[in-house]
Scaffold this active site. Structure first.
Site, PDB file in Angstrom:
ATOM      1  N   LYS A 148       9.347  14.597  -3.695  1.00 45.10           N
ATOM      2  CA  LYS A 148       9.928  14.070  -2.466  1.00 45.10           C
ATOM      3  C   LYS A 148      10.588  15.190  -1.644  1.00 45.10           C
ATOM      4  O   LYS A 148      10.687  15.087  -0.426  1.00 45.10           O
ATOM      5  CB  LYS A 148      10.960  12.985  -2.765  1.00 45.10           C
ATOM      6  CG  LYS A 148      10.447  11.807  -3.583  1.00 45.10           C
ATOM      7  CD  LYS A 148       9.502  10.916  -2.806  1.00 45.10           C
ATOM      8  CE  LYS A 148       9.218   9.590  -3.500  1.00 45.10           C
ATOM      9  NZ  LYS A 148       8.444   9.725  -4.749  1.00 45.10           N
TER      10      LYS A 148
HETATM   11  C1  LIG Z   1       7.506   8.986  -5.265  1.00 45.03           C
HETATM   12  C2  LIG Z   1       6.825   9.502  -6.464  1.00 45.03           C
HETATM   13  C3  LIG Z   1       5.489   9.171  -6.742  1.00 45.03           C
HETATM   14  C4  LIG Z   1       4.687   8.233  -5.859  1.00 45.03           C
HETATM   15  O1  LIG Z   1       4.398   8.771  -4.591  1.00 45.03           O
HETATM   16  P1  LIG Z   1       4.004   7.806  -3.381  1.00 45.03           P
HETATM   17  O2  LIG Z   1       3.918   8.687  -2.198  1.00 45.03           O
HETATM   18  O3  LIG Z   1       5.079   6.783  -3.282  1.00 45.03           O
HETATM   19  O4  LIG Z   1       2.691   7.187  -3.750  1.00 45.03           O
HETATM   20  C5  LIG Z   1       4.908   9.729  -7.861  1.00 45.03           C
HETATM   21  N1  LIG Z   1       5.618  10.521  -8.699  1.00 45.03           N
HETATM   22  C6  LIG Z   1       6.904  10.843  -8.470  1.00 45.03           C
HETATM   23  C7  LIG Z   1       7.614  11.702  -9.440  1.00 45.03           C
HETATM   24  C8  LIG Z   1       7.553  10.343  -7.352  1.00 45.03           C
HETATM   25  O5  LIG Z   1       8.828  10.664  -7.135  1.00 45.03           O
END
Ligand SMILES: *Cc1c(COP(=O)(O)O)cnc(C)c1O
Length: 493
Positions: free
Chosen positions: A110
């Protein structure tokens, strides 16, 4: 370039206004009216640094930002706050390339978008003569919350409030959020799951009377969730960069496509890969990997999206999602940009929790493949990769790694890139249990498992983990779903 709502093409805004708004007033998501194409050839792009490449890609979409504005946002975001000079390095193990998206301050992917979003937002506000303070409301299944708090902490003229499911995030994720410093941040746990939190935030955004009320107090809402185009667009960059890295290292020839496998929750990360393909990055298949909350696997197989099913808490909590918000953008694109059709599918989803796409739309899904991993598959995959190569992956990455390994034989014989979305230290309890081959035991999760992971694998503990060990708890709020709006009003008073 203008952005229109997926539910009404007459609602059109330029990029900075769409970033400020986050979600369209009609509940739709902003999409570019037309998809641009990269201007330089891949050979030229392959010679660029991460920040140079980021400009080449992002300026195509954010064309109302001046070159200086955009370059300043990019250089503020992708610098010393990442612990690897490559920003998004690739590691090779077990026949695949792991694209490590966890070298930012909160050791999960993120950060790739949330380190830049506050800069895009405050620049957008300045460009549009906004005098109100920006209020960010975020629902999180764990990683977004901390990453957003870290991105916005003490940024002038912003406030951020994060809602997370009580008991639905890992120990380390919770500690990271409740210890976040900054006079403008707050985290609250909610009795409900991630979807409840997200629905609650959407309801507050769509509540016109409440928007007017806080407007009178000098505030306006914006979103840091993955629905904001200011998060989506920066995510295209690392897929392009991954291709460039392989080309630079002579692992692929000019123009040769790669396959990409993404551990998916809200469908933001994989949608960015889809858009990267659309702007001309050589990509063949996009593999959507789910845990046992496999609503998307079923969707890609049957064309039926059906959230009416049991919700499971898993060891990959950031993927424990039954409504993947960003899928709405894909629905819009594969319907031939039909806002009426998209709107009625989303109405069906809201009313019945289910919709079925047309045969024509199903044909448009040929860029995708999909699969899922059970909890057992996930743990076995962490152990397999570690035993065969010594490389350590987290539970989310393991879901994708398992799916990639199973699906490989059915795809073209091109390199497979797996989006590695979290540091194994963020989910140390599960990772250690998996490597030791013992059953998962939640009571063992937590900081002591980080020590054990360090000893077991000889990997140094990241800075982000060191920080939370002795930090003071600053946010201990715990509310029911029905109290969310009230909590926001209190926070702003
Ligand atoms: C948010 C997240 C995901 C999923 O990503 P999206 O964009 O919501 O599909 C996968 N792995 C981790 C560690 C995340 O923080």
């Amino acid at each position: 370039m203008l952005y229109n709502s997926t539910r009404n093409k007459d609602i059109r805004l330029n990029a900075s206004k769409a970033i400020l708004k986050g979600l369209s007033d009609d509940g739709g998501l902003f999409v570019p009216e037309s998809i641009p194409h990269i201007e330089k050839d891949m050979r030229t792009l392959a010679g660029m640094s991460y920040t140079e490449l980021a400009y080449e890609i992002m300026h195509l979409f954010l064309d109302d930002f001046s070159e200086e504005e955009l370059r300043t946002c990019i250089s503020s975001a992708y610098g010393k706050n990442f612990d690897d000079p490559m920003i998004a390095p690739l590691s090779y193990a077990c026949g695949s390339y792991y694209l490590e998206l966890y070298h930012g301050p909160t050791i999960a992917f993120k950060d790739m978008a949330l380190q830049i979003l506050p800069h895009l937002l405050t620049t957008s506000a300045k460009k549009n003569g906004i005098s109100k303070d920006i209020v960010i409301l975020t629902a999180t299944s764990g990683d977004t919350g901390k990453a957003a708090m870290a991105g916005f902490a003490d940024v002038p003229h912003t406030k951020i409030m994060v809602f997370y499911p009580h008991g639905g995030v890992s120990d380390v994720q919770r500690l990271q959020m409740v210890t976040q410093k900054g006079g403008n941040v707050e985290a609250v746990s909610v009795d409900g799951n991630f979807d409840d939190c997200q629905t609650g935030v959407k309801q507050i955004f769509n509540d016109k009377a409440f928007r007017d009320e806080i407007g009178g107090k000098g505030y306006q809402f914006s979103s840091a969730n993955s629905i904001n185009i200011g998060r989506l667009i920066p995510q295209l960059v690392y897929y392009a960069y991954a291709w460039c890295s392989l080309f630079r290292n002579e692992k692929i020839s000019d123009g040769e496509p790669v396959n990409i496998c993404v551990p998916t929750g809200n469908f933001g990360n994989i949608l960015a890969a889809y858009l990267a393909k659309k702007i001309g990055i050589p990509i063949d298949k996009l593999v959507c990997a789910s845990n046992i909350n496999m609503v998307l696997t079923d969707f890609f197989e049957s064309g039926i999206y059906d959230r009416n099913r049991e919700f499971h808490l898993t060891s990959s909590p950031s993927m424990d999602i039954l409504i993947s918000s960003n899928l709405e953008r894909l629905i819009y694109f594969i319907s031939g940009c039909d806002d009426k059709a998209t709107s009625s599918f989303m109405q069906e989803l809201a009313d019945k929790g289910r919709y079925t796409i047309t045969e024509q739309m199903k044909k448009e899904l040929s860029d995708f493949a999909a699969g899922y991993a059970s909890e057992e598959d996930t743990f076995r995959e962490i152990k397999r990769v570690y035993d065969e190569t010594g490389y350590v992956i987290d539970t989310h990455t393991a879901v994708a790694s398992h799916v990639a390994d199973k699906i490989r034989a059915k795809l073209s014989d091109h390199p497979m890139i797996i989006a590695s979305t979290a540091s194994p230290f963020k989910f140390a309890g599960s990772v250690v249990d998996a490597i030791r081959g013992r059953d998962k035991d939640m009571s063992r999760d937590g900081l002591s498992m980080i020590d054990e992971l360090e000893t077991l694998t000889d990997m140094p503990e990241p800075e982000a983990v060191k920080e939370i060990r002795h930090a003071e708890v600053k946010h201990d709020g715990h509310i029911s779903i029905s109290e969310m709006k009230e909590a926001v009003a209190r926070f702003l008073d």
